[in-house]
Structures are given as C-alpha cells and as structure tokens.
Design a protein around this motif. Structure first.
Motif, short mmCIF file in Angstrom:
data_model
loop_
_atom_site.label_atom_id
_atom_site.label_comp_id
_atom_site.label_asym_id
_atom_site.label_seq_id
_atom_site.Cartn_x
_atom_site.Cartn_y
_atom_site.Cartn_z
N ALA A 158 12.66 12.91 -4.57
CA ALA A 158 12.10 12.68 -5.91
C ALA A 158 12.33 11.24 -6.36
O ALA A 158 11.46 10.63 -7.01
N ALA A 159 13.50 10.69 -6.01
CA ALA A 159 13.79 9.31 -6.40
C ALA A 159 12.83 8.33 -5.72
O ALA A 159 12.44 7.31 -6.31
N ARG A 160 12.44 8.63 -4.51
CA ARG A 160 11.50 7.75 -3.80
C ARG A 160 10.08 7.91 -4.33
O ARG A 160 9.28 6.96 -4.33
N VAL A 161 9.77 9.13 -4.76
CA VAL A 161 8.41 9.40 -5.24
C VAL A 161 8.21 8.87 -6.67
O VAL A 161 7.07 8.56 -7.07
N ALA A 162 9.28 8.75 -7.43
CA ALA A 162 9.21 8.42 -8.86
C ALA A 162 8.29 7.23 -9.21
O ALA A 162 7.56 7.30 -10.20
N PRO A 163 8.27 6.15 -8.43
CA PRO A 163 7.40 5.01 -8.81
C PRO A 163 5.92 5.21 -8.47
O PRO A 163 5.09 4.37 -8.84
N ALA A 164 5.56 6.27 -7.77
CA ALA A 164 4.18 6.43 -7.29
C ALA A 164 3.20 6.51 -8.44
O ALA A 164 3.45 7.12 -9.49
N ASP A 175 6.73 10.84 3.10
CA ASP A 175 6.74 10.50 4.52
C ASP A 175 7.78 9.43 4.82
O ASP A 175 8.47 9.47 5.85
N ASP A 176 7.89 8.48 3.91
CA ASP A 176 8.84 7.39 4.11
C ASP A 176 10.27 7.91 4.16
O ASP A 176 11.08 7.45 4.97
N TYR A 177 10.59 8.89 3.31
CA TYR A 177 11.95 9.44 3.32
C TYR A 177 12.29 10.05 4.68
O TYR A 177 13.38 9.84 5.22
N PHE A 178 11.35 10.79 5.25
CA PHE A 178 11.63 11.48 6.51
C PHE A 178 11.55 10.56 7.72
O PHE A 178 12.09 10.89 8.78
N SER A 179 10.89 9.40 7.60
CA SER A 179 10.77 8.49 8.74
C SER A 179 11.73 7.31 8.67
O SER A 179 12.06 6.70 9.69
N ASP A 180 12.20 6.98 7.49
CA ASP A 180 13.10 5.84 7.29
C ASP A 180 14.48 6.16 7.85
O ASP A 180 15.09 7.17 7.49
N PRO A 181 15.02 5.30 8.74
CA PRO A 181 16.37 5.52 9.28
C PRO A 181 17.44 5.60 8.18
O PRO A 181 18.49 6.22 8.38
#
Length: 335
Positions: A158-164, A175-181
């Motif tokens: 949710a924190a990553r999606v918040a600025p969308a 997708d970025d959350y699950f692919s980002d190391p």
C-alpha cells in the motif's frame, strides 16, 4: 559299619552340576520358545556370524530409511495441502471476478474482490505451514517463517501504491514490490535462498520436492491477490471506479493464470509423492527379504523348541523332586 560321607559328597556334587546344567538348558529353551530365535547365534551361524551381522546392519539401515521416507511422505502431504489452500485462496480473484469486470458490474466486482485481503492472509498462512519442527516453504532455513505476516506485506505494498495517479501506476507499484530486491525479497520472504535438502530414499538416490515461498509460481499468486486488494480498497489518488475496475480486471486475469501455475506445481509435487510411495514399497519388500534371510539363520523351529522345552521341564522337575528332601526345592520355587 563303613563310612559313606565321601560317596555322598560326590553324589551331591554330581547332582548339583546336573541341576545347574539342566537349569541353564531350560533357561535357553524358554528363551527360544518365547522369542522364536536360537539363543546361540554363533552356533546358529556355523561359527561364522559375519553374514548374520551384515544382515542385522542392513536391517538397521533399512529401518532408518523407512523412517526417513515416512517423514518425507508426511512433509510432501502437508506441502500438497498447503498448495491446495493457496490455489483456493487465489480462486478468490479468479473466474467470478473476471466475469463481473467483463460486464462492468462495479458492485459485483467489489463483492468478489472484497475477500481478497482475507484470501491473501490465508495464502500467507498456507505458505507458513509447519510440519513437525520444520517450516515447509522457507528453503534451508526450516526453523523460521517463510513469509512476513500478510497484513505487514499488504501495508508495504500500500505504501508503494499510495503515490499512484492511475491504474497503470498502481499495477506497476504492486509489480515493483514483488520484483524489487529491496521489496518482497527483502521484507516479505523471510526464508533462505538455498533450497531445503532433498529426501534420501536410498544411498545416492534422492527425491527433491522442497519448495520456497519466493518461487515464481507462488509469487504470481500472491501478486494477483495483492492486486485484488488494491483494486477493491484503492488507497491512491487515482482510485476512481474506472481505475479500480482496471486493477481488479488485472487481478482476475493474473489470478486465472496463477491458478493454472499452482495446479501445475501441485502436479510436480504429485510426481515426487508417487516416487516416495514407490520407495516405501521397495523398502518394505527389502525389509521382508532381509528378515527372511536372517530368520533362515537364527529362527528356531516352534515345534522343536516346544519339544525341547517340555523335555527339559520334565528333567528339571525330576531332579528337583529327587533332591527336594535336601534342598526343599520344587519347580514352582525355581521358576
């Protein structure tokens, strides 16, 4: 009158030796009747017990392998159950959500996707399954959870999606959350990057069925569920009904694909499960052969054992009866 002390003493000594010998033979016969095995394994093996000891060693190894295979069968069964739970949870964002999105029914789509959060947490719970003292999806780190708690992972997403500002941005953020190391790999998946050891079913033969929660097929299922949560809950500036429907539609399409992947994964585990069952049958057959080979050496014929026992019992009763006046012994006291 002639003295008779010396002959009486010698007679008593002979009687004592005879009694001791019969008692020893009787004890051995009793053991053979009870166990069905010859008491003297050296004599039974013809004075060369090496082959017998080799059979005993092979039986011990067989027992160890049997235990190892039984544990592996238990683990793989629990793994299948966990994958079934993951499959069912992923179905929350599957066919019915796709149908609702396809006809533009926002209310129905929200209703179908409304269970996505609970389904995501159910999926995490399934992947944190423990069998005995080890976790099943943590790789080599079998003593710790495979995944962080579901609500914590969703909070990070949710924190990553918040600025969308639109659906594409929200989907990209998930997708970025699950692919980002630095994302799922660092804070969501808590297990080892090394696979758990395969199950040894025979010397040099192993069955590998261990899975990790960061496996691609599993991550696809988690991603689909996470998109379902974002689709129904929004949580970003561009979360209009139109954008939310787009995100839910993406969740449904990925959910359908993920279900197929999980089913395929379960098929792979099923093949390994069949190999373990075959190994169990083979180990059982080997144990039967080894036991029969050992029994051919040390097994005592039940009829012969019973005859010997009865004969010695009669001899012992006779000797004790003869000496009863001197020793006050009888068979009941001896036994």
């Amino acid at each position: 009158m002639y003295a008779t002390g010396t002959p009486d003493l010698m007679s008593n000594l002979r009687s004592a030796r005879l009694l001791a010998q019969v008692q020893t033979d009787f004890a051995r016969a009793s053991e053979e009747v009870t166990t069905g095995r010859k008491a003297d394994v050296i004599e039974a093996s013809g004075g060369d017990p090496i082959k017998l000891y080799a059979l005993e060693r092979e039986l011990a190894l067989n027992a160890e392998r049997a235990i190892s295979i039984d544990v592996a069968i238990g683990r793989i069964g629990a793994t299948q159950t966990a994958l079934e739970r993951l499959q069912n949870a992923t179905g929350t964002v599957g066919v019915r959500l796709a149908a609702a999105v396809s006809i533009g029914d926002v209310a129905s789509a929200e209703q179908e996707a409304g269970a996505a959060r609970g389904a995501f947490e159910e999926a995490v719970s399934a992947l944190n399954t423990r069998f005995g003292d080890r976790m099943l999806f943590s790789g080599a780190a079998t003593d710790g959870a495979a995944l962080a708690p579901g609500d914590e992972i969703l909070a990070q997403i949710a924190a990553r999606v918040a600025p969308a500002t639109d659906a594409a941005g929200a989907i990209a953020a998930v997708d970025d959350y699950f692919s980002d190391p630095a994302g799922f790999a660092a804070t969501g998946y808590l297990g080892s990057l090394t696979d758990a050891a395969a199950a040894e079913v025979e010397t040099g033969q192993r069955v590998d069925f261990a899975l990790r929660a960061d496996r691609e097929e599993i991550v696809q299922a988690l991603t689909a569920l996470a998109l379902g949560v974002i689709g129904v809950e929004g949580g970003y500036p561009g979360a209009t009904n139109e954008n939310r429907m787009i995100v839910m539609g993406e969740a449904a399409q990925r959910g359908l694909s993920a279900i197929d992947e999980v089913v395929s994964l379960r098929g792979e585990i099923g093949i390994a499960e069949a190999r373990l069952e075959t190994a169990k049958i083979r180990i059982s057959s080997e144990r039967t052969f080894l036991q029969e080979s050992r029994n051919a050496v040390i097994a005592k014929d039940p009829f012969e054992a019973a005859v010997a026992f009865t004969s010695l019992e009669t001899q012992l009763e006779t000797i004790l009866s003869v000496t009863a006046r001197l020793s006050s012994l009888n068979l009941t006291n001896f036994l």
